[in-house]
Design a protein around this motif. Structure first.
Motif, short mmCIF file in Angstrom:
data_model
loop_
_atom_site.label_atom_id
_atom_site.label_comp_id
_atom_site.label_asym_id
_atom_site.label_seq_id
_atom_site.Cartn_x
_atom_site.Cartn_y
_atom_site.Cartn_z
N ARG A 160 39.68 -10.42 14.39
CA ARG A 160 39.63 -10.64 16.14
C ARG A 160 39.17 -9.70 16.57
O ARG A 160 38.89 -9.76 18.22
CB ARG A 160 40.82 -11.95 16.03
N SER A 177 36.16 -8.19 19.92
CA SER A 177 36.35 -8.93 21.13
C SER A 177 36.36 -7.92 22.38
O SER A 177 36.50 -7.62 23.96
CB SER A 177 37.96 -9.21 21.44
N HIS A 193 43.39 -1.12 24.18
CA HIS A 193 44.13 -2.61 23.86
C HIS A 193 45.21 -2.24 22.92
O HIS A 193 45.58 -2.35 22.20
CB HIS A 193 43.07 -3.06 22.45
N GLN A 243 41.81 -7.44 31.39
CA GLN A 243 41.27 -9.56 31.12
C GLN A 243 42.41 -9.18 29.66
O GLN A 243 43.25 -8.49 29.43
CB GLN A 243 39.92 -9.24 29.60
N HIS A 244 42.46 -10.44 29.31
CA HIS A 244 44.16 -10.48 28.80
C HIS A 244 43.02 -11.99 27.66
O HIS A 244 42.45 -12.55 28.39
CB HIS A 244 45.27 -11.52 29.66
N HIS A 245 43.38 -12.30 27.07
CA HIS A 245 42.03 -12.60 25.89
C HIS A 245 42.90 -12.83 24.12
O HIS A 245 44.04 -11.88 24.31
CB HIS A 245 40.64 -11.69 25.32
N TYR A 246 42.80 -14.71 23.98
CA TYR A 246 43.91 -14.90 22.81
C TYR A 246 43.44 -14.16 21.70
O TYR A 246 42.09 -14.75 21.80
CB TYR A 246 44.60 -16.14 23.40
N LEU A 280 48.25 -11.82 21.81
CA LEU A 280 47.70 -11.91 22.93
C LEU A 280 47.20 -10.64 23.19
O LEU A 280 47.20 -9.36 23.30
CB LEU A 280 47.81 -12.24 24.05
N THR A 307 45.60 -7.34 25.91
CA THR A 307 45.53 -7.06 27.08
C THR A 307 44.37 -5.75 27.56
O THR A 307 45.12 -4.29 26.26
CB THR A 307 46.65 -6.71 27.67
N THR A 308 43.29 -5.45 27.69
CA THR A 308 42.15 -4.52 27.98
C THR A 308 43.14 -3.75 29.25
O THR A 308 42.95 -4.22 30.27
CB THR A 308 41.00 -4.80 27.97
#
Length: 200
Positions: free
Chosen positions: A30, A34, A139, A184-187, A193, A195-196
């Motif tokens: 994942r 991403s 990341h 960004q935050h992306h699950y 989570l 976090t970039t």
């Protein structure tokens, strides 16, 4: 009482059990789906453990070079045994809050489910900022506090030290203190989570 380092050194020969391997493979899949890595990137993995993420990444991207860092010598022994390309992939023993690496060396850095162990997260982020090139990205993939919790940071005492889970809001505050910008935050998977963060 054994230290956290003792625990990870003892765990290293058994770390890649089927249960943990399946879980980390799913998170890594994942994660890599991403993000976008630049061509010929120099990549860093903090808390690299047995090196699964970097081994996978270098097999997929023959143009990359990478460094993995971990405080556990035994974890790095396991990683080196599985190193698919020693000319492009280097492992270094050291602590994440004082990286034994030159300034502005990396295009991209990763930290996958190890940030929860670091007692001084701002120091870690500041040193990540130091070793990233301008415009480089970090990341950070880790657990967040339960959505039922009202806390931005949840600390859980365990043997040989605490673990800490950071909400998107607390990650943003830590990034600001370290001079990094949240992109960004992306699950990724369940409570994991991504976090970039970018170095300006």
């Amino acid at each position: 009482m054994p230290s956290k380092l003792d625990i990870f050194n003892r765990w290293a020969p058994f770390y890649d059990s089927p249960l943990t391997t399946v879980f980390y493979q799913a998170v890594h899949t994942r994660l890599l789906e991403s993000i976008t890595l630049p061509p010929h990137a120099n990549v860093l993995d903090l808390g690299c453990g047995t090196g699964k993420l970097l081994s996978r990444l270098l097999k997929e991207r023959p143009d990359l070079a990478a460094t993995g860092i971990d405080f556990s010598a035994e974890m790095l022994t396991q990683a080196q045994r599985q190193n698919p390309d020693p000319d492009r992939l280097t492992y270094v023993q050291g602590r994440t809050e004082a990286l034994p690496l030159p300034d502005a060396q990396f295009d991209t850095a990763f930290c996958t489910i190890s940030f929860l162990h670091y007692p001084d997260p701002v120091a870690v982020l500041r040193d990540v900022r130091r070793v990233l090139k301008p415009g480089g990205q970090f990341h950070l993939a880790d657990y967040i506090p339960s959505r039922l919790s009202a806390q931005d940071t949840l600390t859980i005492p365990i043997l040989a030290g605490d673990v800490r889970f950071y909400s998107p809001q607390s990650r943003s505050k830590l990034a600001q203190q370290a001079g990094l910008v949240v992109e960004q935050h992306h699950y990724l998977l369940g409570p994991i989570l991504l976090t970039t963060l970018t170095k300006p």
